[in-house]
Design a protein around this motif. Structure first.
Motif, mmCIF file in Angstrom:
data_model
loop_
_atom_site.group_PDB
_atom_site.id
_atom_site.type_symbol
_atom_site.label_atom_id
_atom_site.label_comp_id
_atom_site.label_asym_id
_atom_site.label_seq_id
_atom_site.Cartn_x
_atom_site.Cartn_y
_atom_site.Cartn_z
ATOM 1 N N LEU A 94 0.830 -1.195 0.000
ATOM 2 C CA LEU A 94 0.000 0.000 0.000
ATOM 3 C C LEU A 94 0.870 1.254 0.000
ATOM 4 N N TYR A 95 0.643 2.112 -0.971
ATOM 5 C CA TYR A 95 1.436 3.325 -1.155
ATOM 6 C C TYR A 95 1.122 4.346 -0.063
ATOM 7 N N GLY A 96 2.156 4.914 0.521
ATOM 8 C CA GLY A 96 1.973 5.960 1.526
ATOM 9 C C GLY A 96 1.633 5.457 2.912
ATOM 10 N N ILE A 97 1.641 4.144 3.094
ATOM 11 C CA ILE A 97 1.324 3.541 4.387
ATOM 12 C C ILE A 97 2.580 2.848 4.907
ATOM 13 N N ASP A 98 2.936 3.109 6.155
ATOM 14 C CA ASP A 98 4.070 2.430 6.770
ATOM 15 C C ASP A 98 3.620 1.897 8.125
ATOM 16 N N CYS A 99 3.539 0.595 8.215
ATOM 17 C CA CYS A 99 3.108 -0.062 9.456
ATOM 18 C C CYS A 99 4.228 -0.962 9.962
ATOM 19 N N PRO A 100 4.216 -1.271 11.252
ATOM 20 C CA PRO A 100 5.220 -2.207 11.772
ATOM 21 C C PRO A 100 5.014 -3.607 11.183
ATOM 22 N N GLU A 101 6.105 -4.325 11.046
ATOM 23 C CA GLU A 101 6.016 -5.719 10.598
ATOM 24 C C GLU A 101 5.406 -6.554 11.720
ATOM 25 N N LYS A 102 4.975 -7.779 11.375
ATOM 26 C CA LYS A 102 4.281 -8.622 12.351
ATOM 27 C C LYS A 102 5.096 -8.883 13.615
ATOM 28 N N ASN A 103 6.424 -8.990 13.479
ATOM 29 C CA ASN A 103 7.254 -9.319 14.636
ATOM 30 C C ASN A 103 7.697 -8.082 15.423
ATOM 31 N N GLN A 104 7.277 -6.895 15.030
ATOM 32 C CA GLN A 104 7.615 -5.658 15.729
ATOM 33 C C GLN A 104 6.472 -5.265 16.669
ATOM 34 N N PRO A 105 6.747 -4.375 17.632
ATOM 35 C CA PRO A 105 5.667 -3.905 18.506
ATOM 36 C C PRO A 105 4.516 -3.322 17.681
#
Length: 93
Positions: free
Chosen positions: A48-59
């Motif tokens: 998804l463009y413009g979206i930055d979320c933590p990876e599954k193994n991150q908080p």
């Protein structure tokens, strides 16, 4: 405080006839910013463009995946590439 989904604005983008895009069913959510969409009988992985979320193994990674899943899983979407958006922007100048 309860979240009201009706407050999320919908954005509609009109594209010229030459714009490359496809529609498909979201069949999987990899993490908060990556989904799998059916296209021509196979799953296409879409970031998804413009979206930055933590990876599954991150908080908060599991919460971001859950949030994206509740919004998008089993919905039909239209996928537009960044190259297509750039082409549209150039043609509008």
């Amino acid at each position: 405080m309860k979240f009201n989904w009706a407050e999320i604005p919908l954005v509609f983008l009109t594209l010229p006839a030459y714009a490359a895009a496809f529609s498909g069913l979201i069949i999987g959510v990899v993490d908060g910013d990556t989904i799998d969409v059916m296209h021509n009988g196979k799953a296409e992985r879409i970031r998804l463009y413009g979206i930055d979320c933590p990876e599954k193994n991150q908080p908060y990674g599991k919460k971001s995946k859950w949030f994206t899943s509740t919004l998008a899983f089993r919905k039909i979407v239209t996928v537009i590439t960044k190259a297509t958006i750039a082409m549209v922007e150039r043609s509008e100048r």
